[in-house]
Design a protein around this motif. Sequence first.
Motif, short mmCIF file in Angstrom:
data_model
loop_
_atom_site.label_atom_id
_atom_site.label_comp_id
_atom_site.label_asym_id
_atom_site.label_seq_id
_atom_site.Cartn_x
_atom_site.Cartn_y
_atom_site.Cartn_z
N ALA A 147 -0.52 -10.26 9.15
CA ALA A 147 0.35 -9.95 8.53
C ALA A 147 0.30 -8.45 9.29
CB ALA A 147 -0.56 -9.20 7.78
N ILE A 148 2.13 -8.52 9.56
CA ILE A 148 2.25 -7.04 9.99
C ILE A 148 2.38 -6.47 9.29
CG2 ILE A 148 4.61 -6.56 11.22
CD1 ILE A 148 5.08 -8.68 11.69
N GLU A 149 2.17 -4.43 9.24
CA GLU A 149 2.35 -4.05 9.08
C GLU A 149 3.35 -2.90 8.48
OE1 GLU A 149 0.30 0.27 7.34
OE2 GLU A 149 -0.41 -0.51 8.67
N LEU A 150 4.45 -2.93 8.28
CA LEU A 150 6.31 -2.20 8.07
C LEU A 150 6.28 -1.07 7.32
CD1 LEU A 150 7.58 -5.64 8.34
CD2 LEU A 150 7.18 -4.14 10.41
N LEU A 151 6.82 -0.27 7.37
CA LEU A 151 6.99 0.88 6.35
C LEU A 151 8.06 1.13 5.35
CD1 LEU A 151 6.48 4.29 5.56
CD2 LEU A 151 8.36 4.32 7.91
N MET A 152 8.24 1.29 4.28
CA MET A 152 9.22 0.91 3.65
C MET A 152 9.84 2.78 3.41
SD MET A 152 9.73 -1.93 0.80
CE MET A 152 11.50 -2.52 0.70
N GLU A 153 10.93 2.80 3.91
CA GLU A 153 10.94 4.27 3.37
C GLU A 153 12.05 5.09 1.97
OE1 GLU A 153 14.00 5.29 6.49
OE2 GLU A 153 12.82 5.25 7.71
N GLU A 154 12.04 3.96 1.59
CA GLU A 154 12.50 4.10 -0.35
C GLU A 154 11.00 3.58 -1.14
OE1 GLU A 154 14.91 5.48 -1.36
OE2 GLU A 154 16.20 5.71 0.77
N GLU A 155 11.53 4.84 -1.98
CA GLU A 155 9.93 4.18 -3.24
C GLU A 155 10.79 3.19 -4.05
OE1 GLU A 155 7.15 6.11 -6.01
OE2 GLU A 155 8.77 7.73 -5.76
N MET A 156 11.69 3.24 -4.13
CA MET A 156 12.54 2.83 -5.44
C MET A 156 12.47 0.89 -4.62
SD MET A 156 13.18 3.78 -8.02
CE MET A 156 14.42 3.83 -9.73
N ALA A 157 12.83 0.45 -4.14
CA ALA A 157 12.73 -0.18 -2.81
C ALA A 157 11.27 -1.16 -2.46
CB ALA A 157 13.52 -0.18 -1.82
N GLU A 189 0.85 -1.17 0.13
CA GLU A 189 -0.01 0.02 -0.20
C GLU A 189 0.65 1.15 0.13
OE1 GLU A 189 -3.09 0.42 3.64
OE2 GLU A 189 -3.78 -1.14 2.68
N SER A 190 0.57 2.14 -0.56
CA SER A 190 1.06 3.56 0.10
C SER A 190 0.16 4.70 -0.53
CB SER A 190 1.75 3.75 -1.93
OG SER A 190 1.05 3.91 -2.41
N THR A 191 0.46 5.60 0.87
CA THR A 191 -0.73 6.75 0.84
C THR A 191 0.73 8.00 1.13
OG1 THR A 191 -0.48 5.85 3.45
CG2 THR A 191 -2.67 4.97 1.68
N ASP A 192 0.43 9.05 0.78
CA ASP A 192 0.82 10.56 1.01
C ASP A 192 2.30 10.50 0.72
OD1 ASP A 192 -1.67 11.37 0.72
OD2 ASP A 192 -1.80 11.78 3.17
N HIS A 193 3.27 9.27 -0.14
CA HIS A 193 5.04 9.38 0.06
C HIS A 193 4.70 8.38 1.65
CE1 HIS A 193 5.01 12.05 -3.52
NE2 HIS A 193 4.16 13.08 -2.41
N HIS A 194 3.92 7.58 1.90
CA HIS A 194 4.46 6.84 2.48
C HIS A 194 4.45 4.89 2.59
CE1 HIS A 194 3.59 9.57 5.78
NE2 HIS A 194 4.70 9.19 6.29
N PHE A 195 5.28 4.18 1.91
CA PHE A 195 4.68 2.68 1.75
C PHE A 195 4.55 1.65 2.54
CE2 PHE A 195 7.35 5.70 -1.41
CZ PHE A 195 6.53 6.39 -2.34
N TYR A 196 4.11 0.92 2.74
CA TYR A 196 4.04 0.02 3.22
C TYR A 196 3.61 -1.34 2.42
CZ TYR A 196 1.92 3.89 6.66
OH TYR A 196 2.35 5.28 7.22
N VAL A 197 4.48 -2.28 2.98
CA VAL A 197 3.88 -4.00 2.86
C VAL A 197 4.10 -4.67 4.23
CG1 VAL A 197 5.93 -6.00 2.41
CG2 VAL A 197 6.84 -3.46 1.54
N PHE A 198 2.91 -5.56 3.37
CA PHE A 198 2.05 -6.07 4.86
C PHE A 198 2.74 -8.04 4.69
CE2 PHE A 198 -0.48 -2.46 3.96
CZ PHE A 198 -0.93 -2.88 5.20
N SER A 244 5.83 5.68 20.02
CA SER A 244 5.17 5.09 18.97
C SER A 244 5.01 5.41 17.62
CB SER A 244 4.42 6.43 19.75
OG SER A 244 4.48 7.43 19.24
N LYS A 245 6.06 5.25 17.68
CA LYS A 245 6.82 4.57 16.04
C LYS A 245 6.06 4.05 15.26
CE LYS A 245 9.01 8.83 15.68
NZ LYS A 245 8.90 9.66 15.16
N GLU A 246 6.40 3.83 13.63
CA GLU A 246 6.07 2.50 12.97
C GLU A 246 7.54 1.73 13.09
OE1 GLU A 246 4.90 4.93 10.17
OE2 GLU A 246 2.48 4.22 9.79
N PRO A 247 6.89 0.70 12.66
CA PRO A 247 7.96 -0.79 12.25
C PRO A 247 7.88 -0.43 11.00
CG PRO A 247 5.70 -1.45 13.42
CD PRO A 247 5.44 -0.47 13.63
N THR A 248 9.53 -0.20 10.96
CA THR A 248 9.69 0.35 9.78
C THR A 248 11.23 -1.03 9.13
OG1 THR A 248 10.03 2.69 10.59
CG2 THR A 248 11.16 2.00 8.51
#
Length: 104
Positions: A61-71, A43-52, A90-94
């Motif tokens: 499933a665990i929702e994880l933030l990916m910082e790089e759009e290319m990756a 999923e991607s929302t407002d320049h945030h990229f998530y992988v479940f 309280s940060k998101e798992p990255t």
Amino acid sequence: MRRKRVLNLSIASIVVLVSIFVIGRYTYVHEEHLERGEVIKKESTDHHFYVFVQAEGEGEAIELLMEEEMAWNLVQEGDVYEVAYSWYGSKEPTIEEMKQIERE
């Protein structure tokens, strides 16, 4: 007079210990590692990229933030990956590291 001083010292000690505990709990970096995790959804929302990612054969499933759009673009749903991720406070798992592995 002495009794009041002991009481003040005790209260100050308790406040300091509680403060250290709260600050330590918030700033402690949690690190997790999945040896075999299947990507269920992206999923991607407002320049945030998530992988479940779901550990093979286990629960939700665990929702994880990916910082790089290319990756994020390189990750394929349904593929299996070795994933290392971390979070604090309280940060998101990255995702720190993600490596594709072969299915058995």
